[in-house]
Design a protein around this motif. Structure first.
Motif, PDB file in Angstrom:
ATOM      1  N   ASP A 288       0.811  -1.105   0.000  1.00  0.00           N
ATOM      2  CA  ASP A 288      -0.006  -0.017  -0.068  1.00  0.00           C
ATOM      3  C   ASP A 288       0.724   1.371   0.077  1.00  0.00           C
ATOM      4  OD1 ASP A 288      -1.372   2.212   0.993  1.00  0.00           O
ATOM      5  OD2 ASP A 288      -2.872   0.931   1.877  1.00  0.00           O
TER       6      ASP A 288
ATOM      7  N   ALA B  11       0.018   3.825   2.777  1.00  0.00           N
ATOM      8  CA  ALA B  11       0.492   3.511   4.012  1.00  0.00           C
ATOM      9  C   ALA B  11       2.163   3.546   4.252  1.00  0.00           C
ATOM     10  CB  ALA B  11       0.006   2.220   4.231  1.00  0.00           C
ATOM     11  N   GLU B  12       2.739   3.200   3.178  1.00  0.00           N
ATOM     12  CA  GLU B  12       4.296   3.093   3.228  1.00  0.00           C
ATOM     13  C   GLU B  12       4.658   4.622   3.305  1.00  0.00           C
ATOM     14  OE1 GLU B  12       6.267   0.657   3.466  1.00  0.00           O
ATOM     15  OE2 GLU B  12       4.842  -0.904   3.154  1.00  0.00           O
TER      16      GLU B  12
ATOM     17  N   ALA C  10       3.016   7.220   4.518  1.00  0.00           N
ATOM     18  CA  ALA C  10       2.575   7.553   5.827  1.00  0.00           C
ATOM     19  C   ALA C  10       3.337   7.245   6.953  1.00  0.00           C
ATOM     20  CB  ALA C  10       1.318   7.234   6.075  1.00  0.00           C
ATOM     21  N   ARG C  11       3.813   5.860   7.004  1.00  0.00           N
ATOM     22  CA  ARG C  11       4.900   5.384   7.850  1.00  0.00           C
ATOM     23  C   ARG C  11       6.131   5.891   8.011  1.00  0.00           C
ATOM     24  NH1 ARG C  11       2.465   0.582   7.836  1.00  0.00           N
ATOM     25  NH2 ARG C  11       3.634  -0.065   5.814  1.00  0.00           N
TER      26      ARG C  11
END
Length: 152
Positions: A11, A14-15, A17-18
């Motif tokens: 994703d 998500a990557e 954001a992390r």
């Protein structure tokens, strides 16, 4: 190590954001997600793309390319995710993220990473269509793109 070689989809949101969570020193984040497209090089509709590799060799080369980007530009962080195995149209193949205090370094490092991933990462691509399978040859346009980063 800021590289991952994996079979399963990822994703990209998500990557990113992390990777950026709590990074107040970062002023620029550049991401690129490469997707498996429907059209094969032969012109026939693609049903799948298979990327084969020797995982240990591929991981070492991805890490070498990522380390070179870090040496060339003032990056706060970088991440390269590359898939292998059978990938269907619309699925992600590669993700590159570069973080820097300023946008120029982030953009250039991301372009560098993609140019070198296309030419130096040891993957063999096989296209699958309704007509059968065929291996994908290297493209001169990709070699030309990578050469622009040569020093000297």
């Amino acid at each position: 190590m800021a590289v991952r070689l994996q079979r399963e989809p990822f994703d990209a949101g998500a990557e990113a954001a992390r990777l950026t969570q709590g990074r107040e020193e970062v002023g620029a984040v550049v991401t690129f997600t490469g997707l498996c497209r429907r059209g094969a090089d032969s012109g026939a509709p693609l049903t799948a793309l298979t990327l084969e590799c020797y995982p240990e060799m591929a991981e070492q080369e991805l890490a070498r390319i990522e380390a070179e980007a870090r040496a060339r530009w003032p990056l706060a962080d970088a991440l390269v995710i590359h898939r292998h195995g059978r990938i269907r149209p619309g699925e992600p193949i590669v993700f590159v993220a570069t973080l820097s205090a300023h946008r120029a370094a982030a953009f250039e490092a991301a372009q560098f990473l993609m140019d070198y991933l296309k030419t130096s990462a040891p993957f063999w691509k096989q296209e699958e269509t309704e007509e059968g399978t065929s291996w994908v040859a290297a493209k001169a346009v990709d070699d030309d793109a990578a050469r622009r980063w040569d020093e000297g």
